[in-house]
Design a protein around this motif. Structure first.
Motif, PDB file in Angstrom:
ATOM      1  N   SER A  92       0.721  -1.176  -0.001  1.00  0.00           N
ATOM      2  CA  SER A  92      -0.042  -0.046   0.025  1.00  0.00           C
ATOM      3  C   SER A  92       0.866   1.217  -0.033  1.00  0.00           C
ATOM      4  CB  SER A  92      -0.860  -0.001   1.280  1.00  0.00           C
ATOM      5  OG  SER A  92      -0.073   0.178   2.213  1.00  0.00           O
ATOM      6  N   ALA A  93       1.918   1.090   0.658  1.00  0.00           N
ATOM      7  CA  ALA A  93       2.951   2.483   0.471  1.00  0.00           C
ATOM      8  C   ALA A  93       3.796   2.504  -0.599  1.00  0.00           C
ATOM      9  CB  ALA A  93       3.721   2.159   2.006  1.00  0.00           C
ATOM     10  N   PHE A  94       4.385   1.352  -1.218  1.00  0.00           N
ATOM     11  CA  PHE A  94       5.156   1.405  -2.202  1.00  0.00           C
ATOM     12  C   PHE A  94       4.807   2.042  -3.398  1.00  0.00           C
ATOM     13  CE2 PHE A  94       6.893  -1.304  -5.891  1.00  0.00           C
ATOM     14  CZ  PHE A  94       8.350  -0.978  -5.831  1.00  0.00           C
ATOM     15  N   ILE A  95       3.504   1.851  -3.728  1.00  0.00           N
ATOM     16  CA  ILE A  95       3.152   2.518  -5.045  1.00  0.00           C
ATOM     17  C   ILE A  95       3.253   3.986  -4.981  1.00  0.00           C
ATOM     18  CG2 ILE A  95       1.148   2.490  -6.727  1.00  0.00           C
ATOM     19  CD1 ILE A  95       1.974  -0.407  -6.318  1.00  0.00           C
ATOM     20  N   PRO A  96       2.609   4.614  -4.100  1.00  0.00           N
ATOM     21  CA  PRO A  96       2.806   6.091  -4.030  1.00  0.00           C
ATOM     22  C   PRO A  96       4.362   6.483  -4.065  1.00  0.00           C
ATOM     23  CG  PRO A  96       1.739   5.287  -1.865  1.00  0.00           C
ATOM     24  CD  PRO A  96       1.705   4.215  -2.748  1.00  0.00           C
ATOM     25  N   CYS A  97       5.026   5.934  -3.217  1.00  0.00           N
ATOM     26  CA  CYS A  97       6.295   6.207  -3.446  1.00  0.00           C
ATOM     27  C   CYS A  97       6.983   6.243  -4.704  1.00  0.00           C
ATOM     28  CB  CYS A  97       7.332   5.322  -2.314  1.00  0.00           C
ATOM     29  SG  CYS A  97       7.027   5.477  -0.657  1.00  0.00           S
ATOM     30  N   VAL A  98       6.892   5.140  -5.287  1.00  0.00           N
ATOM     31  CA  VAL A  98       7.341   5.225  -6.743  1.00  0.00           C
ATOM     32  C   VAL A  98       6.831   6.176  -7.649  1.00  0.00           C
ATOM     33  CG1 VAL A  98       7.545   3.911  -8.880  1.00  0.00           C
ATOM     34  CG2 VAL A  98       7.748   2.652  -6.497  1.00  0.00           C
ATOM     35  N   ILE A  99       5.404   6.249  -7.607  1.00  0.00           N
ATOM     36  CA  ILE A  99       4.930   7.146  -8.597  1.00  0.00           C
ATOM     37  C   ILE A  99       5.385   8.837  -8.428  1.00  0.00           C
ATOM     38  CG2 ILE A  99       2.533   8.535  -9.227  1.00  0.00           C
ATOM     39  CD1 ILE A  99       1.485   5.700  -8.459  1.00  0.00           C
ATOM     40  N   ASN A 100       5.524   9.096  -7.034  1.00  0.00           N
ATOM     41  CA  ASN A 100       5.875  10.402  -6.652  1.00  0.00           C
ATOM     42  C   ASN A 100       7.239  10.897  -6.807  1.00  0.00           C
ATOM     43  OD1 ASN A 100       3.052  10.508  -5.564  1.00  0.00           O
ATOM     44  ND2 ASN A 100       3.742  12.524  -4.902  1.00  0.00           N
ATOM     45  N   SER A 101       8.239   9.807  -6.749  1.00  0.00           N
ATOM     46  CA  SER A 101       9.427  10.294  -6.952  1.00  0.00           C
ATOM     47  C   SER A 101       9.800  10.227  -8.182  1.00  0.00           C
ATOM     48  CB  SER A 101      10.553   9.023  -5.928  1.00  0.00           C
ATOM     49  OG  SER A 101      10.138   7.948  -6.427  1.00  0.00           O
ATOM     50  N   TYR A 102       9.209   9.284  -9.067  1.00  0.00           N
ATOM     51  CA  TYR A 102       9.259   9.141 -10.572  1.00  0.00           C
ATOM     52  C   TYR A 102       8.700  10.715 -11.239  1.00  0.00           C
ATOM     53  CZ  TYR A 102       7.994   7.478 -15.197  1.00  0.00           C
ATOM     54  OH  TYR A 102       7.831   7.492 -16.713  1.00  0.00           O
ATOM     55  N   THR A 103       7.409  10.932 -10.779  1.00  0.00           N
ATOM     56  CA  THR A 103       7.010  12.146 -11.112  1.00  0.00           C
ATOM     57  C   THR A 103       7.880  13.366 -10.888  1.00  0.00           C
ATOM     58  OG1 THR A 103       4.882  11.233 -10.699  1.00  0.00           O
ATOM     59  CG2 THR A 103       4.972  13.474 -11.537  1.00  0.00           C
ATOM     60  N   GLY A 104       8.424  13.603  -9.368  1.00  0.00           N
ATOM     61  CA  GLY A 104       9.338  14.722  -8.943  1.00  0.00           C
ATOM     62  C   GLY A 104      10.540  14.593  -9.951  1.00  0.00           C
TER      63      GLY A 104
END
Lengths: 269, 253
Positions: free
Chosen positions: A146-158
């Motif tokens: 549940s925590a992994f997905i937003p970490c990847v998406i946001n650091s990617y977008t950032g």
């Protein structure tokens, strides 16, 4: 709403808005208390706040009905959720950075990631039981997802949004691509990455109850389930409130850390 | 006076982009000689080619054909000889003024004491003493551009490239920054290549003005401006030069 009042408080530097926040919380509990005391809501279904406060102190010493004191439950839940959360941060954020910076990593990983992304974390529960059985590891695994997905998406977008001008500046100083990745890309991504950590933190804490359904013997989620089994709404509500308060404290701690690290005030939202 | 030395020579530099809609030529066979310690202005309409030309000189983009020579040696790719001041300032928002200014020598691995001393010198020179520990978000547009100039100088470049550095500033700040730049240039006497689309700015700053055509950018005319400095932008000679250049400039639509 809570966030807005907080911001105003800092902007004005006045206690007026802090008072409003306190009033909001106090008003909520007063109405709740009145509803239960007056008998509009039967206390069989919902305990009064005063009873819950009493229960809070009782539960620190007593293990009934779920077999653990409150602090044992809190500790157990924190251990599970922080284990899942930190694993997600440590693996997810660097992965997002690499995917966002190196095109070949992007091409290689992103399609797979896009397939895994829409799968709800709790649907991993049956497989998790098969693989890891039940217990700490299995629970942490669910929370990890549940925590992994937003970490990847946001650091990617950032990191994708790194200004090309800044990259050119570093290039004119003769920096290599890897140096630019470390010195320009990663700092650029931090405000958005932190937004992802905030989401991850929320997810990890709110998936807790689901994860603790995996036959645990302690934890706040477990305590809530036992409250239902023993028809003790006061235990259920106490568990919910403790989850809420700890969640709020963790968010506040994270915001504090963010202000220390992203001190140039570059919150991009 | 010593004979003028040629610092940089461009030989038929061309840049063609291949896009899905076909080929697009941004720069067409530009040949130029840049003299040592000269203030050279590249003037051209619109958004065509000038930035690409600068990027090629800085080694950020490879030319499609043609070559350039630094002190008569052919140069390819990235090299540390030029410093660049960008229109969008390009300051790292997470670094203080000091950390931004010392960035070049820091990346080259220079020790902290030497690079800080030099950074301090240029921070003082651009008039930002006391702002060393401020973050870019706390500075005005003109101040940010001063940081950009200090940063470029601190890296000890042989040639300073400036890409419409004052384009985003309001008129008053712009005039002030032009005077500042001349003052710094006279003190440091480094070769400057300055890109602008503003004729008045070009005539106010340049020793020579290279006028470019609209897309693709090619050299249309080169003007020598031998007005004494500080220049007066209502002086009849100044206005005459301005008019001559304006009459020869393509309209950017």
């Amino acid at each position: 709403m809570d966030k807005k009042t907080k911001k105003n408080k800092f902007a004005d530097g006045s206690t007026k808005y802090a008072l409003l926040s306190v009033l909001g919380i106090a008003g909520f509990f007063v109405i709740w208390q009145l509803l239960v005391v007056s008998g509009i809501i039967n206390s069989k279904y919902l305990a009064a706040p005063t009873d819950i406060i009493k229960l809070f102190f009782v539960k620190i010493a007593e293990t009934a009905p779920d077999g653990n004191t409150l602090q044992v439950n809190v500790f157990s839940s924190l251990r599970v959720s922080l284990l899942g959360l930190f694993t997600a941060l440590i693996l997810g954020i660097p992965l997002g950075w690499l995917m966002g910076w190196y095109r070949w990593v992007d091409r290689f990983v992103t399609p797979l990631f896009e397939i895994i992304r829409p799968i709800p974390p709790i649907s991993w529960i049956p497989l998790t039981i098969l693989w890891l059985g039940i217990g700490l590891k299995a629970q942490a695994f669910i929370i990890f997802f549940s925590a992994f997905i937003p970490c990847v998406i946001n650091s990617y977008t950032g990191i994708k949004q790194t200004s090309p001008v800044l990259i050119n500046v570093a290039k004119t100083f003769g920096a290599t691509n890897f140096t630019i990745f470390i010195k320009v890309g990663i700092p650029s991504s931090l405000p958005i990455t932190f937004a992802g950590i905030r989401v991850a933190l929320g997810n990890s804490w709110s998936t807790l109850v689901a994860a603790e359904m995996l036959a645990s013997s302690a934890g706040l989620g477990y305590m809530i389930l036992m409250g239902r089994a023993f028809a003790r709404p006061d235990i259920i509500v106490l568990g919910m409130l403790v989850i809420g308060v700890i969640g709020a404290i963790m968010t506040a701690l994270l915001e504090f850390a963010e202000k220390k690290i992203v001190k140039w005030g570059g919150r991009t939202r | 006076m010593a004979e003028k030395k040629i610092r940089l020579r461009l030989d038929k530099l061309t840049k063609i982009y291949h896009t899905p809609e076909g080929e697009f030529e941004a720069v067409h066979e530009v040949s130029l000689e840049v003299q040592d310690r000269e203030f050279l202005v590249l003037l051209g309409p619109g958004h065509c080619g000038k930035t690409v030309l600068l990027n090629m000189i800085a080694g950020l983009e490879a030319p499609s054909s043609g070559s350039f020579y630094l002190d008569e040696k052919e140069v390819r790719g990235s090299h540390g000889a030029v410093g660049m001041v960008f229109q969008k300032t390009g300051l790292m928002p997470w670094k203080t003024v000091m950390q931004n200014v010392e960035l070049g020598p820091k990346m080259a691995g220079e020790d902290k004491k030497t690079r800080r001393e030099r950074a301090k010198k240029y921070i003082d020179l651009v008039g930002l003493s006391g702002f060393e520990n401020s973050y870019p978000s706390q500075l005005s547009g003109g101040m940010k551009q001063r940081v950009g100039i200090a940063r470029a100088y601190t890296n000890n470049p042989e040639i300073l490239l400036m890409d419409e550095p004052f384009g985003a500033l309001d008129a008053q700040t712009r005039y002030a920054m032009e005077d500042e730049l001349i003052r710094i240039w006279e003190q440091e006497k480094r070769t400057i290549i300055f890109v602008t689309n503003n004729i008045e700015e070009a005539a106010y700053l340049g020793d020579r003005i290279v006028l470019f055509s609209e897309c693709p950018a090619r050299v249309k005319e080169i003007y020598e401006i031998d007005l004494p400095r500080p220049r007066n932008n209502v002086d009849p000679n100044f206005l005459h030069i301005r008019q001559v250049i304006a009459a020869n400039t393509d309209l950017a639509l």
